[in-house]
Design a protein around this motif. Structure first.
Motif, PDB file in Angstrom:
ATOM      1  N   TYR A  59       0.831  -1.210   0.000  1.00 51.18           N
ATOM      2  CA  TYR A  59       0.000   0.000   0.000  1.00 51.18           C
ATOM      3  C   TYR A  59       0.871   1.267   0.000  1.00 51.18           C
ATOM      4  N   GLU A  60       2.014   1.197   0.675  1.00 50.77           N
ATOM      5  CA  GLU A  60       2.925   2.343   0.653  1.00 50.77           C
ATOM      6  C   GLU A  60       3.476   2.564  -0.752  1.00 50.77           C
ATOM      7  N   LEU A  61       3.823   1.462  -1.439  1.00 47.47           N
ATOM      8  CA  LEU A  61       4.301   1.590  -2.810  1.00 47.47           C
ATOM      9  C   LEU A  61       3.216   2.124  -3.733  1.00 47.47           C
ATOM     10  N   MET A  62       1.955   1.841  -3.411  1.00 48.83           N
ATOM     11  CA  MET A  62       0.841   2.379  -4.181  1.00 48.83           C
ATOM     12  C   MET A  62       0.501   3.821  -3.809  1.00 48.83           C
ATOM     13  N   GLU A  63       1.264   4.406  -2.870  1.00 48.51           N
ATOM     14  CA  GLU A  63       1.045   5.764  -2.381  1.00 48.51           C
ATOM     15  C   GLU A  63      -0.277   5.899  -1.626  1.00 48.51           C
ATOM     16  N   ASN A  64      -0.782   4.788  -1.100  1.00 43.98           N
ATOM     17  CA  ASN A  64      -1.989   4.813  -0.272  1.00 43.98           C
ATOM     18  C   ASN A  64      -1.544   4.755   1.193  1.00 43.98           C
ATOM     19  N   LEU A  65      -1.141   5.912   1.708  1.00 41.03           N
ATOM     20  CA  LEU A  65      -0.522   5.944   3.027  1.00 41.03           C
ATOM     21  C   LEU A  65      -1.516   5.636   4.141  1.00 41.03           C
ATOM     22  N   SER A  66      -2.773   6.028   3.977  1.00 41.03           N
ATOM     23  CA  SER A  66      -3.763   5.758   5.039  1.00 41.03           C
ATOM     24  C   SER A  66      -3.954   4.256   5.232  1.00 41.03           C
ATOM     25  N   GLN A  67      -4.067   3.494   4.106  1.00 39.57           N
ATOM     26  CA  GLN A  67      -4.182   2.039   4.216  1.00 39.57           C
ATOM     27  C   GLN A  67      -2.905   1.426   4.765  1.00 39.57           C
ATOM     28  N   ALA A  68      -1.766   1.947   4.365  1.00 38.42           N
ATOM     29  CA  ALA A  68      -0.497   1.432   4.881  1.00 38.42           C
ATOM     30  C   ALA A  68      -0.418   1.621   6.394  1.00 38.42           C
ATOM     31  N   ILE A  69      -0.852   2.792   6.868  1.00 40.54           N
ATOM     32  CA  ILE A  69      -0.834   3.035   8.321  1.00 40.54           C
ATOM     33  C   ILE A  69      -1.792   2.094   9.036  1.00 40.54           C
ATOM     34  N   GLU A  70      -2.954   1.857   8.442  1.00 40.11           N
ATOM     35  CA  GLU A  70      -3.936   0.972   9.076  1.00 40.11           C
ATOM     36  C   GLU A  70      -3.394  -0.446   9.226  1.00 40.11           C
ATOM     37  N   TRP A  71      -2.739  -0.967   8.184  1.00 43.62           N
ATOM     38  CA  TRP A  71      -2.192  -2.323   8.273  1.00 43.62           C
ATOM     39  C   TRP A  71      -0.989  -2.376   9.209  1.00 43.62           C
ATOM     40  N   LEU A  72      -0.195  -1.299   9.252  1.00 45.74           N
ATOM     41  CA  LEU A  72       0.913  -1.287  10.202  1.00 45.74           C
ATOM     42  C   LEU A  72       0.419  -1.253  11.645  1.00 45.74           C
ATOM     43  N   MET A  73      -0.732  -0.636  11.868  1.00 42.88           N
ATOM     44  CA  MET A  73      -1.310  -0.665  13.213  1.00 42.88           C
ATOM     45  C   MET A  73      -1.672  -2.097  13.613  1.00 42.88           C
ATOM     46  N   GLN A  74      -2.130  -2.899  12.645  1.00 42.57           N
ATOM     47  CA  GLN A  74      -2.396  -4.312  12.942  1.00 42.57           C
ATOM     48  C   GLN A  74      -1.096  -5.053  13.253  1.00 42.57           C
ATOM     49  N   VAL A  75      -0.021  -4.683  12.561  1.00 47.86           N
ATOM     50  CA  VAL A  75       1.278  -5.303  12.873  1.00 47.86           C
ATOM     51  C   VAL A  75       1.684  -4.976  14.303  1.00 47.86           C
ATOM     52  N   VAL A  76       1.472  -3.715  14.710  1.00 44.04           N
ATOM     53  CA  VAL A  76       1.820  -3.307  16.070  1.00 44.04           C
ATOM     54  C   VAL A  76       0.984  -4.055  17.104  1.00 44.04           C
ATOM     55  N   SER A  77      -0.276  -4.367  16.761  1.00 50.41           N
ATOM     56  CA  SER A  77      -1.100  -5.140  17.701  1.00 50.41           C
ATOM     57  C   SER A  77      -0.583  -6.558  17.883  1.00 50.41           C
ATOM     58  N   VAL A  78       0.108  -7.094  16.856  1.00 51.76           N
ATOM     59  CA  VAL A  78       0.664  -8.450  16.951  1.00 51.76           C
ATOM     60  C   VAL A  78       2.043  -8.419  17.607  1.00 51.76           C
ATOM     61  N   VAL A  79       2.902  -7.489  17.175  1.00 55.66           N
ATOM     62  CA  VAL A  79       4.257  -7.356  17.741  1.00 55.66           C
ATOM     63  C   VAL A  79       4.418  -5.915  18.238  1.00 55.66           C
ATOM     64  N   PRO A  80       3.950  -5.602  19.429  1.00 55.25           N
ATOM     65  CA  PRO A  80       3.945  -4.203  19.887  1.00 55.25           C
ATOM     66  C   PRO A  80       5.325  -3.658  20.213  1.00 55.25           C
ATOM     67  N   THR A  81       6.349  -4.489  20.288  1.00 58.62           N
ATOM     68  CA  THR A  81       7.682  -4.024  20.676  1.00 58.62           C
ATOM     69  C   THR A  81       8.679  -4.074  19.529  1.00 58.62           C
ATOM     70  N   ASN A  82       8.201  -4.183  18.297  1.00 61.28           N
ATOM     71  CA  ASN A  82       9.111  -4.240  17.162  1.00 61.28           C
ATOM     72  C   ASN A  82       9.551  -2.824  16.801  1.00 61.28           C
ATOM     73  N   PRO A  83      10.847  -2.454  16.973  1.00 57.10           N
ATOM     74  CA  PRO A  83      11.267  -1.063  16.736  1.00 57.10           C
ATOM     75  C   PRO A  83      11.212  -0.662  15.274  1.00 57.10           C
ATOM     76  N   GLN A  84      11.459  -1.604  14.351  1.00 57.41           N
ATOM     77  CA  GLN A  84      11.424  -1.260  12.941  1.00 57.41           C
ATOM     78  C   GLN A  84      10.009  -0.885  12.493  1.00 57.41           C
ATOM     79  N   VAL A  85       9.015  -1.649  12.956  1.00 57.80           N
ATOM     80  CA  VAL A  85       7.634  -1.335  12.580  1.00 57.80           C
ATOM     81  C   VAL A  85       7.208   0.006  13.160  1.00 57.80           C
ATOM     82  N   LEU A  86       7.597   0.276  14.394  1.00 59.40           N
ATOM     83  CA  LEU A  86       7.260   1.562  15.011  1.00 59.40           C
ATOM     84  C   LEU A  86       7.926   2.710  14.260  1.00 59.40           C
ATOM     85  N   ALA A  87       9.179   2.526  13.842  1.00 57.89           N
ATOM     86  CA  ALA A  87       9.860   3.566  13.079  1.00 57.89           C
ATOM     87  C   ALA A  87       9.186   3.782  11.732  1.00 57.89           C
ATOM     88  N   LYS A  88       8.704   2.692  11.116  1.00 55.04           N
ATOM     89  CA  LYS A  88       8.009   2.828   9.840  1.00 55.04           C
ATOM     90  C   LYS A  88       6.715   3.612  10.006  1.00 55.04           C
TER      91      LYS A  88
END
Length: 787
Positions: free
Chosen positions: A562-591
């Motif tokens: 979604y980020e490559l498609m320039e759809n940043l809102s969808q990219a943020i939404e899916w990254l929030m799901q990643v954070v719910s699964v791995v809340p302490t991953n520093p790379q995902v938080l930085a992204k």
């Protein structure tokens, strides 16, 4: 009574031949033409005679007949006495011949022959039973109770446990009403005990599955304590199961033993199951010696796979090597009772072949396969568990297990144990031994050869030896074309060589052979991403997300597309799901911080960058962004700690120390700034920017060191001019080679390992990057801040 008695006429007793000339007048046909009654009957229909009703039809109908002389008289017998039922002198003769059969005298004169009683009309309607009668109410209520019990069981089987419990409670309430009505209407002996038992048992079961254990135990107690229920003591096993779920092991064992006492010795299977439950309870309670006694008894009475497996685990827990070996041998000796020969057609008979094909995949065959798979699983797990401890080394332990398996009915498992042995070497990072074992297995049959070659291909791929990896991947594919792992490895080697189209073909073939091969589906998504076919890549990862719901790797890849498609809102939404699964991953938080920064939300970006810094304070890009953020907000003191951290991460980079000194000067701490600049000059004596800052600061403070630093600055500037003149001719060539190196580095940074699902390291863009050039024009005014 006497008036109805008619005496026979007197005859001459001496004449033995008298009466032979007498005959019945009805047999006289000579005078029929003169018989008016006969002629009348001929002219009319017999069915038109007026019906003559009689209560009970007699055997003869009294009617006048015509004699030979034309007189109408009653028929008489051949001996002159009146006929049965005939009327003589106005009196009917008794029905002596049929009275004993229950008949009464004939009806009135003129009655018609009606044996079916059709003249009486239609039968009266059946008597309608009253619905308000006690018996009808009881039957209706009993029917409703049975329906509620059935609905409760159906709801339980459908997974609706709450509805099943409600139906069970309703059945219990109506059953109590039914019992009271029965006691009022009939004697207590007529109570339906089977219905009461089924209602209570269903209610207890529903309480148990809804985890209402106290209510379930109370209901079971009601059944067990009622002496009218036969064989209710076996339900104590269910009570033991509840206590086991509550981790009340002592009571669970107590009730299991009470249930065991209630089961007769002829019910061998039930007794074995109860003893297995006792053994499991002992294991969970940590009483391995008692569990061993239970399982040893089971293996001596009726050996089975579960008991043998649990016995091996118990001996492993107590550390008895010799008993572990014996338990493993008992486990292997358990008969499977599967006849493989019946699935092989012995002749060319088409009928036999048809039957064989029909039973090759029927329900019985599927059950046999499941049983065999379970046996192999128990044996493999036991071997992997005890192999490292039964001998002085795990290799010797594996060798012993392999020899035992080869001598049993599970010969094909010996090669799998060899592969597990090689995997164990891999875990110990002894790659040479692992490769040696796998190369030995190349000489086995096709299935084992394919598995060994697949592992060798993966080993060489991880070692970046793509040529060997491709070679063994070809061997694995040629040995078993339907091996999805081999096709995936082959696709990986092609992917590493940059042939993404061909890699996608191998991944597709792996998916055709096994649609559940998640590695192939993940890798084909990465391949489409490399080919810039983003829609197809997104479809692959969405399909994979439907299979692996909580996979952080899949969720991250969807967000990346979604980020490559320039759809940043969808990219943020899916990254929030990643954070719910791995809340302490520093790379995902930085992204996440990077995406919010690109959208202009600085506060959210700061929050996620700061969280990433907490979990991993060595990411230079995160540290740089946080320092620049505090400079933008003019919190110089807070920016200092991040630039100091950056100078520790990259001690050879002068710009971080210059930023620290600049923050000190902007905050008004000139002495600290001067000390920092001097320390930086000692570490980097040829840095022109540091000398410029020192000259400026010493001049502002009126220090004598300004002239010395000015001389050093002039000397460095002259040396810099000379150096620039020398390299001026080769600057263009060096710039081209440098561009090539930078392009190669960026290519490496974006490389995606297609071996399997792995989270890509998020790459943050240079939004707040600070370079040395930012300090080149210090003499023009204040320090330049990052753009």
């Amino acid at each position: 009574m006497m008036q109805n008695v008619h005496l026979a006429p007197e005859t001459d007793e001496d004449d033995l031949y008298s009466g032979y000339n007498d005959y019945n007048p009805i047999c006289d046909i000579e005078e029929l033409e003169n018989d008016a009654a006969f002629q009348q009957a001929v002219r009319t229909s017999h069915g038109r005679r007026p019906p003559i009703t009689a209560k009970i039809p007699s055997t003869a109908v009294t009617r006048p007949i015509a004699t030979g002389y034309g007189s109408k008289t009653s028929l008489a017998s051949s001996i002159g006495r009146p006929m049965t039922g005939a009327i003589q002198d106005g009196v009917t003769r008794p029905m002596t011949a049929v009275r004993a059969a229950g008949f009464i005298k004939a009806g009135l004169r003129g009655s018609a022959f009606d044996p079916l009683g059709q003249s009486r009309g239609p039968a009266p309607p059946l008597e309608v039973k009253k619905k308000d009668s006690p018996e009808e109410k009881i039957k209706q209520l009993e029917k409703e109770v049975n329906e509620l019990v059935e609905e409760s069981c159906i709801a339980n089987s459908c997974g609706d446990l709450k509805l099943a419990l409600e139906k069970a409670k309703d059945a219990g309430r109506k059953e109590r009403v039914l019992v009271r009505q029965r006691e009022q209407a009939t004697t207590p002996e007529n109570i339906n005990l089977d219905l009461t038992y089924s209602v209570l048992f269903n209610l207890a079961s529903q309480y148990s599955v809804n985890e209402m254990y106290a209510e379930a135990l109370n209901t079971y107690q009601v059944i067990v304590k009622n002496k009218m229920f036969s064989n209710a003591g076996i339900l104590k096993m269910n009570m033991g199961n509840i206590y086991l779920k509550q981790r009340n092991y002592s009571k669970a064992i107590k009730f299991y033993r009470m249930a065991l006492d209630q089961v007769p010795s002829v019910n061998k299977q039930m007794r074995i199951k109860i003893m297995q439950n006792i053994g499991v309870t002992f294991i969970q309670a940590g009483q391995y010696s008692d569990a061993i006694n239970s399982y040893e008894h089971i293996m001596s009475m009726a050996p089975n796979l579960k008991a043998g497996y649990n016995l091996t685990i118990c001996y492993f827990a107590v550390g008895d090597r010799e008993k572990m070996k014996k338990a493993f041998q008992k486990l292997i000796a358990v008969p499977l009772e599967i006849d493989e020969d019946k699935y092989i057609s012995p002749s060319d008979d088409p009928h036999t072949n048809l039957v064989t094909e029909a039973i090759k995949n029927d329900h019985l065959r599927q059950m046999e396969r499941e049983r065999k798979a379970m046996a192999e699983k128990y044996i493999m797990t036991s071997a992997k568990l005890i192999a490292p401890v039964i001998e002085t080394s795990f290799a010797a332990g594996y060798d012993w297990c392999v020899e035992v398996v080869k001598a049993s009915q599970y010969v094909e498992l010996a090669n799998d144990l060899e592969i597990n042995k090689a995997v164990t070497y891999l875990r110990q990072r002894d790659y040479n031994q692992a490769v040696e074992i796998l190369k030995m297995l190349e000489k086995k049959d096709s299935r084992v050869k394919s598995a060994a070659a697949t592992n060798l291909s993966a080993l060489y791929y991880m070692g970046k030896d793509f040529a060997q990896a491709s070679s063994y991947a070809d061997i694995a594919v040629n040995s078993d074309r339907y091996n999805p792992a081999a096709l995936t490895n082959k696709g990986n080697t092609v992917f590493a060589n940059g042939d993404y189209e061909k890699a996608a073909e191998f991944y597709k073939e792996a998916l055709r052979n096994d649609s559940s091969c998640t590695e192939a589906l993940y890798n084909i998504g990465l391949t489409y991403e490399k080919l810039n076919r983003l829609d197809e890549a997104l479809d692959c990862f969405l399909k994979l997300h439907a299979i692996l719901r909580n996979s952080a790797e899949v969720l991250y890849q969807i967000a990346n597309i979604y980020e490559l498609m320039e759809n940043l809102s969808q990219a943020i939404e899916w990254l929030m799901q990643v954070v719910s699964v791995v809340p302490t991953n520093p790379q995902v938080l930085a992204k996440l911080g990077e995406l919010y920064d690109r959208e202009g939300d600085k506060s959210q970006a700061f929050q996620y960058y700061y969280e990433s810094y907490r979990y991993f304070p060595c990411n230079i890009e995160v540290v740089e962004w946080l320092g620049a953020y505090y400079i933008d907000t003019q919190f110089w003191e807070k920016a200092i700690q991040y630039f100091e951290r950056a100078s520790l991460i990259q001690p050879t980079q002068v710009k971080w120390q210059l930023m620290v000194a600049s923050c000190f000067r902007r905050s008004g701490n000139y002495q600290k700034a001067l000390d920092t600049y001097k320390d930086t000059h000692r570490k980097f004596p040829e840095n022109v920017e540091c000398l410029r800052f020192l000259v400026r600061l010493c001049t502002d403070l009126g220090l004598k060191d300004a002239q010395e630093y000015a001389r050093k600055l002039k000397r460095l500037e002259k040396m810099k001019e000379i150096r620039e003149q020398r390299i001026k001719s080769g600057r263009d060539g060096s710039g081209g080679s440098r561009g090539k190196r930078e392009g190669s580095a960026s290519s490496d940074a974006s490389y995606v390992d297609p071996l399997g699902p792995q989270v890509e390291r998020p790459k943050t863009a240079a939004k707040k990057r600070i370079d040395e050039d930012d300090f080149a024009d210090e003499e023009l005014g204040d320090d330049l801040l990052p753009e």
